[in-house]
Every structure is written in structure tokens, then in C-alpha cells.
Design a protein around this motif. Structure first.
Motif, PDB file in Angstrom:
ATOM      1  N   TRP A  35       0.799  -1.226   0.000  1.00 18.34           N
ATOM      2  CA  TRP A  35       0.000   0.000   0.000  1.00 18.34           C
ATOM      3  C   TRP A  35       0.835   1.281   0.000  1.00 18.34           C
ATOM      4  N   LEU A  36       2.115   1.220   0.409  1.00 18.97           N
ATOM      5  CA  LEU A  36       2.903   2.459   0.405  1.00 18.97           C
ATOM      6  C   LEU A  36       3.579   2.729  -0.936  1.00 18.97           C
ATOM      7  N   VAL A  37       3.699   1.709  -1.789  1.00 16.60           N
ATOM      8  CA  VAL A  37       4.500   1.834  -3.017  1.00 16.60           C
ATOM      9  C   VAL A  37       4.092   3.030  -3.881  1.00 16.60           C
ATOM     10  N   PRO A  38       2.802   3.316  -4.063  1.00 24.89           N
ATOM     11  CA  PRO A  38       2.447   4.479  -4.894  1.00 24.89           C
ATOM     12  C   PRO A  38       2.934   5.816  -4.345  1.00 24.89           C
ATOM     13  N   TYR A  39       3.337   5.853  -3.089  1.00 24.53           N
ATOM     14  CA  TYR A  39       3.764   7.106  -2.468  1.00 24.53           C
ATOM     15  C   TYR A  39       5.280   7.225  -2.350  1.00 24.53           C
ATOM     16  N   ALA A  40       6.022   6.254  -2.868  1.00 22.64           N
ATOM     17  CA  ALA A  40       7.488   6.315  -2.821  1.00 22.64           C
ATOM     18  C   ALA A  40       7.979   7.385  -3.784  1.00 22.64           C
ATOM     19  N   PRO A 171       0.047   3.081  28.085  1.00 26.66           N
ATOM     20  CA  PRO A 171      -0.229   4.503  27.874  1.00 26.66           C
ATOM     21  C   PRO A 171       1.061   5.320  27.956  1.00 26.66           C
ATOM     22  N   THR A 172       1.323   6.110  26.935  1.00 28.30           N
ATOM     23  CA  THR A 172       2.576   6.846  26.840  1.00 28.30           C
ATOM     24  C   THR A 172       2.317   8.204  26.223  1.00 28.30           C
ATOM     25  N   ALA A 173       2.910   9.243  26.791  1.00 23.49           N
ATOM     26  CA  ALA A 173       2.897  10.574  26.188  1.00 23.49           C
ATOM     27  C   ALA A 173       4.158  10.734  25.337  1.00 23.49           C
ATOM     28  N   PHE A 174       4.073  11.595  24.330  1.00 21.19           N
ATOM     29  CA  PHE A 174       5.212  11.803  23.436  1.00 21.19           C
ATOM     30  C   PHE A 174       5.460  13.293  23.233  1.00 21.19           C
ATOM     31  N   GLU A 175       6.728  13.605  22.979  1.00 25.49           N
ATOM     32  CA  GLU A 175       7.132  14.961  22.604  1.00 25.49           C
ATOM     33  C   GLU A 175       7.473  14.958  21.120  1.00 25.49           C
ATOM     34  N   LEU A 176       6.871  15.874  20.365  1.00 21.10           N
ATOM     35  CA  LEU A 176       7.147  15.975  18.937  1.00 21.10           C
ATOM     36  C   LEU A 176       8.485  16.673  18.733  1.00 21.10           C
ATOM     37  N   LEU A 177       9.406  15.988  18.033  1.00 23.40           N
ATOM     38  CA  LEU A 177      10.732  16.545  17.778  1.00 23.40           C
ATOM     39  C   LEU A 177      10.850  17.179  16.402  1.00 23.40           C
ATOM     40  N   ASP A 178      10.137  16.600  15.433  1.00 25.09           N
ATOM     41  CA  ASP A 178      10.267  17.096  14.066  1.00 25.09           C
ATOM     42  C   ASP A 178       9.082  16.598  13.252  1.00 25.09           C
ATOM     43  N   THR A 179       8.764  17.322  12.215  1.00 26.40           N
ATOM     44  CA  THR A 179       7.733  16.870  11.287  1.00 26.40           C
ATOM     45  C   THR A 179       8.122  17.301   9.882  1.00 26.40           C
ATOM     46  N   VAL A 180       7.965  16.397   8.937  1.00 30.24           N
ATOM     47  CA  VAL A 180       8.324  16.639   7.540  1.00 30.24           C
ATOM     48  C   VAL A 180       7.215  16.056   6.679  1.00 30.24           C
ATOM     49  N   THR A 181       6.929  16.704   5.550  1.00 30.35           N
ATOM     50  CA  THR A 181       5.961  16.169   4.600  1.00 30.35           C
ATOM     51  C   THR A 181       6.652  15.952   3.261  1.00 30.35           C
ATOM     52  N   THR A 182       6.496  14.762   2.698  1.00 30.41           N
ATOM     53  CA  THR A 182       7.098  14.485   1.397  1.00 30.41           C
ATOM     54  C   THR A 182       6.216  15.041   0.283  1.00 30.41           C
ATOM     55  N   GLY A 183       6.786  15.091  -0.915  1.00 29.61           N
ATOM     56  CA  GLY A 183       6.039  15.568  -2.063  1.00 29.61           C
ATOM     57  C   GLY A 183       4.836  14.708  -2.382  1.00 29.61           C
ATOM     58  N   ALA A 184       4.867  13.447  -1.967  1.00 28.67           N
ATOM     59  CA  ALA A 184       3.754  12.531  -2.216  1.00 28.67           C
ATOM     60  C   ALA A 184       2.667  12.629  -1.150  1.00 28.67           C
ATOM     61  N   GLY A 185       2.880  13.503  -0.160  1.00 33.67           N
ATOM     62  CA  GLY A 185       1.853  13.699   0.868  1.00 33.67           C
ATOM     63  C   GLY A 185       1.987  12.822   2.088  1.00 33.67           C
ATOM     64  N   VAL A 186       3.160  12.253   2.310  1.00 32.39           N
ATOM     65  CA  VAL A 186       3.412  11.438   3.498  1.00 32.39           C
ATOM     66  C   VAL A 186       3.900  12.347   4.621  1.00 32.39           C
TER      67      VAL A 186
END
Length: 208
Positions: A35-40, A171-186
Motif C-alpha cells: 500500500w505504500l508503493v504508490p507514495y514512494a 499509555p505513553t505521552a510523546f514529545e514531537l521533535l520534528d515533522t516533515v511532509t514528502t512531495g507525495a503527501g506522506v
């Protein structure tokens, strides 16, 4: 001390099963492999290569190990950023069924996988990387042995399949360190565990 990092591909509804091809994992009759192949795209290749460059070794579940071992040893280009790391660096494998490993520099973790990983984590180094390997990842989550989560969220809903955060997860809380979006929308979200969740309420006090 080495960090344990997890990189995994997830659908919008949290499915991680068989992202790369129909034959990766048909357990439970899963019909949506690949299912991920079209977004590579080039962004995906670049980011994966950058992260592989930080690896000192790999922690792999049995199924992921077998998929990788059937594929990557055939790529012998020493300049390939992924094959060169996977073929040369230590690979530590969690399995109760395998008794020997043919792929170069591969070692079974033994019966107590979390304890073995805890010992590896104490060694000097950069990263021990988990790729996929859901059952292994979940066993290490239970012991708070994963230092960083790199979650690739794909714009697709599958409706069925294995999830990384299954029912009964700690149950676990998380801290967001980074976020990136690819050209394919991932959307790639990088998180660090931040202890247990804190709870509150928006309900009005009885006196108000």
C-alpha cells in the motif's frame, strides 16, 4: 549510550502490515500488501538514506529479517546508502523459531529479547535501528526501551491489519521533535517518549 530508534510506515488508521508488497505478510488474510508503493518518491529515498547513515546496528523481528535477508544481500554496491549499511553492520534478530542466521553479521538475541536489547543499549554508539518489526517493537515499548519513534503516516485508510499501537499498549505521552511532509503527501512525525500521559477534565466545577 546507543539510542534505540523505530522507523515504521503507517496508514492513517494505524496499519503497519505489509507496506512494501503483497507477499510481505498475508497473515490474517491481509489483502492490501504494497500500500505504500504508490507514495514512494525522491523525498522518501533521501530521508531513509539520511537515517540509515546514523545506524550502528539493526534490531529486527524474524519476519522483517527474512524479508531483508532475501533482498539486500543481492545489492553489493558499496555506495548504496541502505544496502551498504544493512549488509555490513550488526543485525540482532528476535526469533523463537530460527536457530541459525545466514546473513553476514547477524546474531540471535536469545530468549529474553528486552533484556538483550537493554544490554546493547548500554554500549557506546549512535543508533540501534528498528525498521518495521511490529512484534519486536511492541515488546520493547512495554519496557520503555525505544528512545525515538519515526512514524511515516501515509494518506490511505486500510480498515484491517496489524497495528503498531495495538489494544493493550502501555499509555505513553510523546514529545514531537520534528515533522516533515514528502512531495507525495506522506507526513513524517518524529517523537520522543515523555513518560505517562497526564489527564484532566473540561467539566465545570459543581460550584460554578
Amino acid at each position: 549510550m546507543a539510542r534505540v530508534t523505530l522507523t515504521t510506515f503507517l496508514s492513517l488508521d494505524g496499519i503497519m502490515q505489509a507496506p512494501g508488497g503483497p507477499e510481505e505478510d498475508r497473515e490474517g488474510g491481509f489483502p492490501y500488501g504494497g500500500w505504500l508503493v504508490p507514495y514512494a518518491d525522491e523525498d522518501m529515498a533521501r530521508l531513509v538514506a539520511d537515517w540509515f547513515a546514523e545506524a550502528d546496528g539493526f534490531l529486527l523481528g524474524r519476519r522483517t529479517y527474512e524479508i531483508f535477508a532475501a533482498h539486500w544481500p543481492h545489492f553489493t554496491d558499496e555506495n548504496d546508502p541502505i544496502a551498504s549499511r544493512l549488509n555490513a553492520l550488526p543485525k540482532y534478530v528476535a526469533s523463537t523459531t530460527l536457530d541459525r542466521l545466514e546473513w553476514h553479521n547477524s546474531t540471535l538475541l536469545g530468549d529474553d529479547v528486552p533484556a538483550a536489547v537493554a544490554e546493547l543499549r548500554k554500549r557506546p554508539g549512535r543508533e540501534l535501528q528498528i525498521h518495521g518489526s511490529g512484534a519486536l517493537a511492541r515488546s520493547l515499548m512495554e519496557r520503555d526501551l525505544i528512545d525515538e519513534y519515526r512514524l511515516w503516516i501515509y494518506p490511505v485508510v486500510l480498515g484491517t491489519g496489524k497495528r503498531l499501537f495495538a489494544d493493550g499498549a502501555v499509555p505513553t505521552a510523546f514529545e514531537l521533535l520534528d515533522t516533515v511532509t514528502t512531495g507525495a503527501g506522506v507526513a513524517i512525525q518524529v517523537y520522543r517518549p515523555a513518560g505517562r500521559p497526564v489527564y484532566g477534565s473540561f467539566a465545570l466545577d459543581a460550584d460554578e
